[in-house]
Design a protein around this motif. Structure first.
Motif, PDB file in Angstrom:
ATOM      1  N   LYS A   1       0.953  -1.150   0.027  1.00  0.00           N
ATOM      2  CA  LYS A   1      -0.073  -0.054   0.118  1.00  0.00           C
ATOM      3  C   LYS A   1       0.981   1.311   0.067  1.00  0.00           C
ATOM      4  O   LYS A   1       0.322   2.156   0.408  1.00  0.00           O
ATOM      5  N   LEU A   2       2.081   1.040  -0.523  1.00  0.00           N
ATOM      6  CA  LEU A   2       2.930   2.091  -0.681  1.00  0.00           C
ATOM      7  C   LEU A   2       2.885   2.834  -2.025  1.00  0.00           C
ATOM      8  O   LEU A   2       3.644   2.773  -3.108  1.00  0.00           O
ATOM      9  N   TYR A   3       1.629   3.524  -2.180  1.00  0.00           N
ATOM     10  CA  TYR A   3       1.007   3.667  -3.708  1.00  0.00           C
ATOM     11  C   TYR A   3       2.065   4.878  -4.345  1.00  0.00           C
ATOM     12  O   TYR A   3       2.348   4.800  -5.585  1.00  0.00           O
ATOM     13  N   GLU A   4       2.394   5.731  -3.652  1.00  0.00           N
ATOM     14  CA  GLU A   4       3.392   6.757  -4.217  1.00  0.00           C
ATOM     15  C   GLU A   4       4.621   6.132  -4.915  1.00  0.00           C
ATOM     16  O   GLU A   4       5.048   6.532  -5.994  1.00  0.00           O
ATOM     17  N   LYS A   5       5.353   5.258  -4.095  1.00  0.00           N
ATOM     18  CA  LYS A   5       6.354   4.743  -4.401  1.00  0.00           C
ATOM     19  C   LYS A   5       6.233   3.797  -5.782  1.00  0.00           C
ATOM     20  O   LYS A   5       7.001   3.355  -6.560  1.00  0.00           O
ATOM     21  N   ALA A   6       4.989   2.829  -5.576  1.00  0.00           N
ATOM     22  CA  ALA A   6       4.622   2.105  -6.954  1.00  0.00           C
ATOM     23  C   ALA A   6       4.592   3.114  -7.851  1.00  0.00           C
ATOM     24  O   ALA A   6       5.183   2.430  -8.974  1.00  0.00           O
ATOM     25  N   ILE A   7       3.964   4.204  -8.088  1.00  0.00           N
ATOM     26  CA  ILE A   7       3.582   5.087  -9.168  1.00  0.00           C
ATOM     27  C   ILE A   7       5.148   5.282  -9.703  1.00  0.00           C
ATOM     28  O   ILE A   7       5.359   5.424 -10.792  1.00  0.00           O
ATOM     29  N   ASP A   8       6.122   5.679  -8.791  1.00  0.00           N
ATOM     30  CA  ASP A   8       7.568   6.047  -9.275  1.00  0.00           C
ATOM     31  C   ASP A   8       8.177   4.896  -9.768  1.00  0.00           C
ATOM     32  O   ASP A   8       8.591   5.198 -11.058  1.00  0.00           O
ATOM     33  N   ALA A   9       7.870   3.662  -9.519  1.00  0.00           N
ATOM     34  CA  ALA A   9       8.663   2.639 -10.167  1.00  0.00           C
ATOM     35  C   ALA A   9       7.810   2.314 -11.484  1.00  0.00           C
ATOM     36  O   ALA A   9       8.478   1.929 -12.440  1.00  0.00           O
ATOM     37  N   TYR A  10       6.616   2.315 -11.543  1.00  0.00           N
ATOM     38  CA  TYR A  10       6.064   2.365 -12.838  1.00  0.00           C
ATOM     39  C   TYR A  10       6.109   3.339 -13.652  1.00  0.00           C
ATOM     40  O   TYR A  10       6.231   3.092 -15.145  1.00  0.00           O
ATOM     41  N   LEU A  11       6.528   4.631 -13.520  1.00  0.00           N
ATOM     42  CA  LEU A  11       6.817   5.633 -14.255  1.00  0.00           C
ATOM     43  C   LEU A  11       8.134   5.250 -14.919  1.00  0.00           C
ATOM     44  O   LEU A  11       8.409   5.465 -16.168  1.00  0.00           O
ATOM     45  N   TYR A  12       9.077   4.767 -13.962  1.00  0.00           N
ATOM     46  CA  TYR A  12      10.523   4.271 -14.907  1.00  0.00           C
ATOM     47  C   TYR A  12      10.250   3.156 -15.764  1.00  0.00           C
ATOM     48  O   TYR A  12      10.731   3.169 -16.939  1.00  0.00           O
ATOM     49  N   ALA A  13       9.310   2.026 -15.364  1.00  0.00           N
ATOM     50  CA  ALA A  13       9.006   1.068 -16.332  1.00  0.00           C
ATOM     51  C   ALA A  13       8.558   1.765 -17.868  1.00  0.00           C
ATOM     52  O   ALA A  13       8.892   1.242 -18.688  1.00  0.00           O
ATOM     53  N   VAL A  14       7.630   2.631 -17.672  1.00  0.00           N
ATOM     54  CA  VAL A  14       7.021   3.083 -19.124  1.00  0.00           C
ATOM     55  C   VAL A  14       7.905   3.985 -19.779  1.00  0.00           C
ATOM     56  O   VAL A  14       7.714   4.297 -21.062  1.00  0.00           O
ATOM     57  N   ALA A  15       8.945   4.729 -18.793  1.00  0.00           N
ATOM     58  CA  ALA A  15       9.965   5.447 -19.511  1.00  0.00           C
ATOM     59  C   ALA A  15      10.917   4.470 -20.442  1.00  0.00           C
ATOM     60  O   ALA A  15      11.334   4.863 -21.462  1.00  0.00           O
ATOM     61  N   ILE A  16      11.118   3.412 -19.934  1.00  0.00           N
ATOM     62  CA  ILE A  16      11.765   2.320 -20.672  1.00  0.00           C
ATOM     63  C   ILE A  16      11.106   1.800 -21.782  1.00  0.00           C
ATOM     64  O   ILE A  16      11.718   1.838 -22.799  1.00  0.00           O
ATOM     65  N   ASP A  17       9.806   1.425 -21.430  1.00  0.00           N
ATOM     66  CA  ASP A  17       9.170   0.831 -22.522  1.00  0.00           C
ATOM     67  C   ASP A  17       7.512   1.436 -22.391  1.00  0.00           C
ATOM     68  O   ASP A  17       6.645   1.182 -21.620  1.00  0.00           O
ATOM     69  N   GLU A  18       7.357   2.564 -23.388  1.00  0.00           N
ATOM     70  CA  GLU A  18       6.212   3.123 -23.397  1.00  0.00           C
ATOM     71  C   GLU A  18       4.967   2.642 -23.707  1.00  0.00           C
ATOM     72  O   GLU A  18       3.908   3.284 -23.600  1.00  0.00           O
ATOM     73  N   LYS A  19       5.291   1.173 -24.019  1.00  0.00           N
ATOM     74  CA  LYS A  19       3.884   0.512 -24.649  1.00  0.00           C
ATOM     75  C   LYS A  19       3.807  -0.704 -23.511  1.00  0.00           C
ATOM     76  O   LYS A  19       2.995  -1.695 -23.783  1.00  0.00           O
TER      77      LYS A  19
END
Length: 474
Positions: A222-240
């Motif tokens: 339930k650490l949603y802010e940290k989760a979002i940061d990680a997902y943002l890196y994931a989509v920065a590497i693979d935008e699809k």
């Protein structure tokens, strides 16, 4: 066509020639020499075309000619496993092991036999003994095989342990990364997953799956802010990376950041096949933002993809109810009830709409239907008695309050409603006694009486009793 696929045609001609030579051999006719590789192709062809008797015969003839080929022994063992001749297959695998103990397929086939025999401990021990003897891709493959054994054995924590070792050995292995994401959630080992994937990212910062898994582990805590940061890196590497947008949308919803959730879920729709759950999630966001027209639009899009999902029609109805558009709400609830006639919630909502439309008798019919479905629900009784009160059927309301108390006991809400009926019908002293009892039992539920009939607060004696009680509590 021949010019476009010359290699395909050459391969097909070669295979057809091999099969003809094998047919000649089998018939005792003259034939060209078939080497070990040719036999392998013939066996594979028959196996892939579900011609197992031919495949087994080809393997037997091949082994007669090449008795020291461990590959041919493995192929025949695999065919015997397919025909459930497990002891014969094990015997062949023992011979193959003497000839070549470095082929991991030998141990994978042994594992398949023990799993088929429901001997999970033996299956696991075969792989556990051999993993240390291999390195590189072979070790990873055996670790993944062992994880599958533990899964079949329902040793779920050991599945996670195995995948963790696989990733420590081969941090970029996609199969292991995909699987550990599921098993992290299933076993709840989010902290370990965070440590593992942080290490992988430190060594391989452009591993988008590791970033995604890190996000899901944070989300599991339930650490949603940290989760979002990680997902943002994931989509920065693979935008699809559609699943990263999906999970990010969920995290934003949990944080009640509905506009941000809509934006990332819209991105998901741009790159992936439309899904009812994504449309529904966007509708939910608009509903929370009180943009009910947009909410209904997305709920409808979801219902087009999932026309038998009654909940979507109900959500459309709720969006109408929030705008006091009772007639359209009735139509949507009717659609939900056509699919699911067993929902007391839908009957209650329909009853509420009819009450607002002044169709009191129709409303009461719906509340009675809800009661038939859930006769032991306090909420359902509460709505039914409220409808009787609104329709000014006060005597019947008192009868049903008695009935409700007989079935469910003396609930505070029933006492508040009894007080309301008594005060409204001029039996103020009796009503005040009931009100005082209710205030002693559950003071916070006073709002249910006020919601039932706000005009009760115009009675001086009611206001004085509530004030006196509150003062006494202080």
């Amino acid at each position: 066509m021949n010019q476009d696929f010359p290699l395909f045609n050459e391969d097909f001609e070669e295979l057809r020639d091999l099969l003809q030579q094998f047919e000649n051999l089998r018939a005792g006719q003259s034939h060209s020499f078939l080497d070990e590789d040719s036999f392998e192709q013939i066996i594979d062809y028959y196996d892939e075309h579900d011609e197992l008797p031919n495949a087994i015969q080809a393997a037997e003839i091949a082994i007669e000619q090449f008795p020291y080929s461990s590959t041919l022994l493995l192929k025949k063992a695999n065919l015997l496993i397919e025909t459930k001749k497990y002891p014969d297959a094990l015997e062949l695998l023992e011979k193959a092991a003497i000839l070549d103990s470095t082929d991991i397929n030998l141990y994978i086939l042994q594992t398949d036999i023990y799993l088929a025999l429901n001997q999970h401990e033996k299956a696991a021990s075969v792989l556990e003994e051999q993993i240390k003897q291999f390195d590189g891709d072979d070790r990873t493959e055996l670790l993944l095989e062992l994880a599958d054994v533990y899964d079949d054995w329902e040793e779920f924590d050991r599945v996670f342990d195995c995948l963790k070792i696989a990733l420590e050995h081969d941090p970029n292995n996609e199969e292991a990364l995909h699987k550990i994401c599921f098993w992290t959630e299933y076993t709840g080992r989010n902290e370990e997953s965070i440590r593992l994937h942080t290490q992988i990212i430190n060594d391989h910062p452009y591993n988008q799956l590791a970033w995604f898994n890190l996000g899901t582990a944070y989300q599991g805590l339930k650490l949603y802010e940290k989760a979002i940061d990680a997902y943002l890196y994931a989509v920065a590497i693979d935008e699809k990376f559609d699943y990263a947008y999906r999970n990010m949308g969920d995290a934003y919803i949990r944080l009640r950041k509905f506009q941000e959730a809509i934006e990332v879920l819209q991105k998901h729709l741009e790159i992936a096949k439309p899904e009812d759950v994504i449309y529904e999630a966007i509708g939910h966001c608009y509903e929370k933002m009180r943009k009910f027209t947009q909410a209904r639009y997305y709920y409808r899009k979801a219902s087009h993809l999932s026309p038998q999902d009654d909940k979507l029609y109900y959500k459309i109805a709720v969006a109408y109810m929030m705008e006091a558009n009772w007639e359209n709400a009735v139509k949507s609830i009717a659609s939900a009830l056509k699919i699911n006639k067993g929902s007391s919630e839908y009957f209650i909502a329909l009853g509420q709409c009819y009450l607002e439309l002044g169709k009191n008798k129709d409303a009461l019919i719906q509340f009675m239907s809800a009661l038939r479905i859930k006769p032991r629900s306090v909420t359902t009784w509460q709505e039914f008695i409220r409808a009787l009160y609104v329709a000014r059927f006060f005597d019947e309301a008192m009868v049903q309050l008695d009935e409700g108390e007989q079935k469910l006991g003396r609930k505070p809400v029933f006492i508040y409603f009894r007080a309301a009926v008594l005060i409204t019908t001029g039996r103020t002293k009796e009503g005040l006694i009931q009100l005082e009892t209710a205030l002693q039992l559950a003071p916070r539920q006073l709002k249910k009486m006020v919601e039932l009939d706000p005009t009760l607060l115009q009675h001086t004696s009611v206001v004085e009793l509530i004030a006196r009680y509150r003062k006494k509590k202080k």
